[in-house]
Design an enzyme around this catalytic site. Sequence first.
Site, PDB file in Angstrom:
ATOM      1  N   ASP A   1      40.400  46.660  31.934  1.00  0.00           N
ATOM      2  CA  ASP A   1      39.182  45.853  31.822  1.00  0.00           C
ATOM      3  C   ASP A   1      38.584  45.656  33.212  1.00  0.00           C
ATOM      4  O   ASP A   1      39.226  45.989  34.218  1.00  0.00           O
ATOM      5  CB  ASP A   1      39.512  44.495  31.181  1.00  0.00           C
TER       6      ASP A   1
ATOM      7  N   ASP B   1      31.138  18.884  55.135  1.00  0.00           N
ATOM      8  CA  ASP B   1      30.465  18.802  53.825  1.00  0.00           C
ATOM      9  C   ASP B   1      30.618  20.084  53.008  1.00  0.00           C
ATOM     10  O   ASP B   1      30.033  20.215  51.938  1.00  0.00           O
ATOM     11  CB  ASP B   1      28.975  18.477  54.017  1.00  0.00           C
ATOM     12  N   GLY B   2      31.388  21.039  53.520  1.00  0.00           N
ATOM     13  CA  GLY B   2      31.656  22.255  52.748  1.00  0.00           C
ATOM     14  C   GLY B   2      30.760  23.422  53.115  1.00  0.00           C
ATOM     15  O   GLY B   2      30.966  24.545  52.647  1.00  0.00           O
ATOM     16  N   GLU B   3      29.745  23.184  53.945  1.00  0.00           N
ATOM     17  CA  GLU B   3      28.852  24.302  54.300  1.00  0.00           C
ATOM     18  C   GLU B   3      29.577  25.286  55.220  1.00  0.00           C
ATOM     19  O   GLU B   3      30.433  24.906  56.012  1.00  0.00           O
ATOM     20  CB  GLU B   3      27.577  23.766  54.977  1.00  0.00           C
TER      21      GLU B   3
ATOM     22  N   LYS C   1      36.931  42.472  20.081  1.00  0.00           N
ATOM     23  CA  LYS C   1      37.015  41.138  20.683  1.00  0.00           C
ATOM     24  C   LYS C   1      35.792  40.303  20.324  1.00  0.00           C
ATOM     25  O   LYS C   1      34.670  40.771  20.399  1.00  0.00           O
ATOM     26  CB  LYS C   1      37.122  41.275  22.200  1.00  0.00           C
TER      27      LYS C   1
ATOM     28  N   HIS D   1      29.464  44.120  36.428  1.00  0.00           N
ATOM     29  CA  HIS D   1      29.760  43.954  34.995  1.00  0.00           C
ATOM     30  C   HIS D   1      28.997  44.965  34.132  1.00  0.00           C
ATOM     31  O   HIS D   1      29.524  45.462  33.143  1.00  0.00           O
ATOM     32  CB  HIS D   1      29.464  42.523  34.566  1.00  0.00           C
TER      33      HIS D   1
ATOM     34  N   ASP E   1      37.296  45.516  24.481  1.00  0.00           N
ATOM     35  CA  ASP E   1      36.124  45.526  23.594  1.00  0.00           C
ATOM     36  C   ASP E   1      35.357  46.838  23.801  1.00  0.00           C
ATOM     37  O   ASP E   1      35.629  47.583  24.753  1.00  0.00           O
ATOM     38  CB  ASP E   1      35.214  44.311  23.826  1.00  0.00           C
TER      39      ASP E   1
HETATM   40  C1  R5P Z   1      33.932  40.291  29.572  1.00  0.00           C
HETATM   41  O1  R5P Z   1      32.883  40.762  29.184  1.00  0.00           O
HETATM   42  C2  R5P Z   1      34.755  40.907  30.648  1.00  0.00           C
HETATM   43  O2  R5P Z   1      34.713  42.296  30.580  1.00  0.00           O
HETATM   44  C3  R5P Z   1      36.193  40.418  30.612  1.00  0.00           C
HETATM   45  O3  R5P Z   1      36.817  40.902  29.441  1.00  0.00           O
HETATM   46  C4  R5P Z   1      36.254  38.922  30.634  1.00  0.00           C
HETATM   47  O4  R5P Z   1      35.468  38.416  31.655  1.00  0.00           O
HETATM   48  C5  R5P Z   1      37.675  38.444  30.798  1.00  0.00           C
HETATM   49  O5  R5P Z   1      37.658  37.043  30.801  1.00  0.00           O
HETATM   50  P1  R5P Z   1      38.944  36.214  30.441  1.00  0.00           P
HETATM   51  O6  R5P Z   1      40.058  36.652  31.358  1.00  0.00           O
HETATM   52  O7  R5P Z   1      38.547  34.779  30.678  1.00  0.00           O
HETATM   53  O8  R5P Z   1      39.264  36.455  29.015  1.00  0.00           O
END
Ligand code: R5P
Length: 282
Positions: A209, A34-36, A183, A123, A160
Amino acid sequence: MQILTAISSPILTYRVAKELGLDILPAERKKFPDGEIYIRLLEKPDREVVLVQNTYPNEGLVAAIIAMQALKSEGAEDITLVVPYFGYGRQDRKFLDGEPVSAEAIAKVLSKYADHVVLVDPHKDYIADFFDVETKVVHAYDALIEMLYRADVDIVLAPDAGALDRAKAVAKALGVDWDYLEKTRISGEEVEIKPKEIEVEDKNVALVDDIISTGGTLIEASKALKSQGAKSVVAACVHGLFTKFAIHKILESPIDDVGVTDTIEGPLSVASVSSTIARALR
Ligand code: R5P
């Protein structure tokens, strides 16, 4: 002190073990029909154990929780949870009424079992504050610099403003300029990169990034930069999720080269964060 991964990071765990001279705690892993996920420790753990485990995809999060439960119930007293890629980190705040702060919810659950946590490039750094136990944030700058060292880069750009600190740190180490692009995210899969007054004509540009998910950000940025006369565009990113045929799309785009670290182990993981993690654990 021993080290293990539940399911996500066998290569990175091996590299960290080598750097620190740690034994790997062997485990059995399987998936039920079942994926567990099933995990069984094959040796009694030491008092101190390092668990290297991503909270991505969902089964990674479950694997982290059940592996820590097994470690504690088998006698481990001090668990350091190293999360190379902290999934759900992009929902780090409430953007709309009714939404959860997913990063906080997950941090609270992990804090029930982990005694210390190390996050690699979450993040947002403030995600560390959501944990109820001592939590360190480390950045994959060394791995990003290693990827770009031989690329003859003239300028490092963040896609960004939010990603500028990382681009700046890498650019400073390479001794080149840095800047960021404008962005706008239209949807989870679509972004718009507005042309900006950055002199890129005949320059080798590096995009730096944290995450490559669909690849849309890098692809749109590379198109904008090439249309502004950039000689080459390479990308160095920390976490390579590569969802929705992203590798296919990136390799068919104007991007000349792309590399990620081994926080998520994959075919484009060309530099390791093992030394960065080892330093945080010493
Ligand atoms: C966004 O805030 C992140 O820093 C990345 O720029 C983002 O997650 C990249 O996503 P994607 O490859 O889908 O453009």
